[in-house]
Design an enzyme around this catalytic site. Structure first.
Site, mmCIF file in Angstrom:
data_model
loop_
_atom_site.group_PDB
_atom_site.id
_atom_site.type_symbol
_atom_site.label_atom_id
_atom_site.label_comp_id
_atom_site.label_asym_id
_atom_site.label_seq_id
_atom_site.Cartn_x
_atom_site.Cartn_y
_atom_site.Cartn_z
ATOM 1 N N CYS A 95 0.841 -1.207 0.000
ATOM 2 C CA CYS A 95 0.000 0.000 0.000
ATOM 3 C C CYS A 95 0.878 1.260 0.000
ATOM 4 O O CYS A 95 1.644 1.472 -0.924
ATOM 5 C CB CYS A 95 -0.978 -0.040 1.176
ATOM 6 S SG CYS A 95 -2.342 1.130 0.991
ATOM 7 N N HIS A 193 -3.815 -5.061 -0.265
ATOM 8 C CA HIS A 193 -3.379 -5.595 1.025
ATOM 9 C C HIS A 193 -3.465 -7.123 1.004
ATOM 10 O O HIS A 193 -4.542 -7.671 1.248
ATOM 11 C CB HIS A 193 -4.278 -5.051 2.145
ATOM 12 C CG HIS A 193 -4.006 -3.621 2.460
ATOM 13 N ND1 HIS A 193 -3.068 -3.229 3.381
ATOM 14 C CD2 HIS A 193 -4.531 -2.485 1.963
ATOM 15 C CE1 HIS A 193 -3.027 -1.906 3.452
ATOM 16 N NE2 HIS A 193 -3.900 -1.433 2.595
ATOM 17 N N GLU A 195 -2.539 -9.136 3.156
ATOM 18 C CA GLU A 195 -2.875 -9.618 4.512
ATOM 19 C C GLU A 195 -4.363 -9.475 4.822
ATOM 20 O O GLU A 195 -4.827 -9.990 5.836
ATOM 21 C CB GLU A 195 -2.024 -8.863 5.552
ATOM 22 C CG GLU A 195 -2.466 -7.443 5.893
ATOM 23 C CD GLU A 195 -2.067 -6.369 4.882
ATOM 24 O OE1 GLU A 195 -1.623 -6.723 3.776
ATOM 25 O OE2 GLU A 195 -2.230 -5.175 5.197
#
Lengths: 211, 251
Positions: A95, A193, A195
């Site tokens: 990001c 992202h 994650e």
């Protein structure tokens, strides 16, 4: 539902010999999520702003959410702005982390780390800004996306984007086609992202840890 | 293409889900983490945790819960309920929340939106607005819709955008709990007035209501609680239905 084999990475040996993963901790945003995602993959990651510790890591993750100019100030105050471009091991910017690895960020009129030769600019008002939600990644290149199908959905939340360029290894459409992942030698970046992008996102993180 | 999002909302009191849920496959229906995992595995795009407890232990309990959720689930989640300061937000974001939602505190102190956006970035600041119609005018309400203000919904929405909100979660108190569909006319007007994403909330009763709020209400996301908790609507089925109606979703 997306079906992907989870936890393809076997747990590392305990103690010495395990993969040394460092998440650069410079006070920019939510880094717990990345640490937890790495734990779900069976590894442990250390949060650090220490030059020696980062230099000695096998893998470095450079996260970031928030505002570009204040994030750059934090990097400069600890000398990390000098260190990061010299790292030799695989580095993954996520990001804002990826955006800061570029030449320049329009947000806060900020010079970046200059790893990726491209300027980060703001979405214009023909689309809602920020882009928030799940969008597809396409034209996938690089080992980062091994086993990842074209057009998978990733979670994105951002107001600024990296225009198409030679270092793009994934593209996404939001009013225009832009670079949603980048690679230059050992440096990788994702606008999305991993994650927070379900099992497919975790697979991309696992791929990075295998590079 | 960016997809429309489906967001189950979990009400939390003292670290436990309330209002009840009806999942046969849950070991503990009150455990928000277990419920969150099930939603994440069944196609939810995002989750909202709304803390309705009012104890002094609240902040600590909530932060602990946020950390447990962040450990387990791999989709984004927002935390709201009684958040009123930069310190509150910092604690929740550092514990692993992706976004925070503020409501009454923003109405009482609009400058808070600016402070939060400057410190943490607009992308993680959701402003929740509860409103209902009084004499044909949409009026912002506080305390779960019980207390009217003198603020008009559409003026307030524009103001929160200018102050740096990254997203608006609009709940129509006229529709909430009715299961008669979302406030699509107001939603569409909101969508034409601001250029940040809008989450529709209040009124979900069947799958067609979601189709309508994305088509007629131009919503970017739709939030619901009971229809998901009591399995009246399965999220995978809902997404298939949306796709059949040419609405872009993540399946």
């Amino acid at each position: 539902m997306i079906q992907i084999i989870k936890h393809t990475v076997s747990a590392p040996p305990s103690g010495a010999g395990g993969l040394k993963i460092v998440i650069i901790n410079y006070g920019a945003g939510n880094i717990q999520s990345i640490k937890f995602a790495i734990q779900r993959l069976g590894y442990e990651a250390v949060l650090s702003d220490n030059v020696e510790e980062i230099t000695a890591a096998d893998k470095v993750i450079f996260p970031g959410v928030g505002e570009a100019s204040s994030a750059m100030k934090k990097l400069k105050s600890t000398g990390l702005d000098q260190l990061i471009p010299t790292l030799k091991q695989p580095v993954l910017g996520i990001c804002l982390g990826m955006q800061l690895m570029c030449n320049y960020c329009e947000e806060g009129d900020t010079k970046g780390l200059g790893i990726f030769d491209v300027d980060v600019v703001k979405f214009n008002n023909t689309v809602k800004v920020p882009q928030i939600g799940w969008n597809q990644i396409s034209n996938l290149k690089s080992a980062l996306f091994e086993g990842i199908a074209e057009n998978e959905y990733m979670y994105l939340v951002h107001s600024y984007y990296v225009p198409m360029n030679d270092e793009a290894i994934a593209t996404t459409d939001y009013g225009l086609k832009y670079a949603s992942a980048l690679q230059k030698s050992n440096f990788y970046g994702t606008q999305f992202h991993p994650e927070k992008s379900g099992d497919v996102g975790e697979q991309i993180l696992a791929n990075f840890l295998k590079i | 293409m960016l997809t429309k999002r489906i967001i189950p909302c979990l009400d939390i009191k003292n670290g436990r889900t309330v209002k009840g849920v009806n999942f046969v496959d849950l070991r503990d229906a009150g455990d928000p983490v277990e419920l969150a995992e099930i939603y994440a595995q069944n196609g939810a795009d995002e989750l909202v945790f709304l803390d309705i407890s009012a104890t002094e232990e609240k902040r600590k309990t909530l932060a602990e819960l946020v950390m447990r959720v962040a450990q387990k689930i791999n989709i984004p989640f927002t935390v709201g309920g009684g958040i009123s300061s930069v310190e509150d937000v910092e604690l929740l974001l550092n514990s692993g929340a992706d976004k925070v939602s503020i409501n009454s505190s923003a109405v009482k102190n609009p400058q808070l939106i600016n402070e939060l956006a400057a410190k943490f970035g607009s992308q993680c600041i959701v402003v929740a607005i509860d409103a209902k119609q009084i004499d044909g005018e949409w009026i912002v309400h506080l305390v779960g819709g019980k207390v009217p203000t003198n603020i008009k919904l559409f003026d307030w929405a524009k103001e929160v955008e200018q102050r740096g909100a990254g997203e608006i979660l609009f709940t129509s108190m006229d529709h909430d709990g009715t299961k008669n569909g979302f406030a699509n006319e107001a939603l569409a007007r909101l969508g034409s007035l601001v250029n940040i994403p809008i989450i529709a909330s209040g009124g979900a009763g069947n799958m067609q209501h979601f189709v309508d709020t994305f088509k007629d209400g131009k919503a970017d996301a739709a939030l619901a609680a009971s229809v998901f908790h009591f399995k009246e609507i399965d999220i995978v089925d809902l997404k298939k239905e949306l796709k059949n109606n040419d609405i872009e979703v993540r399946i």
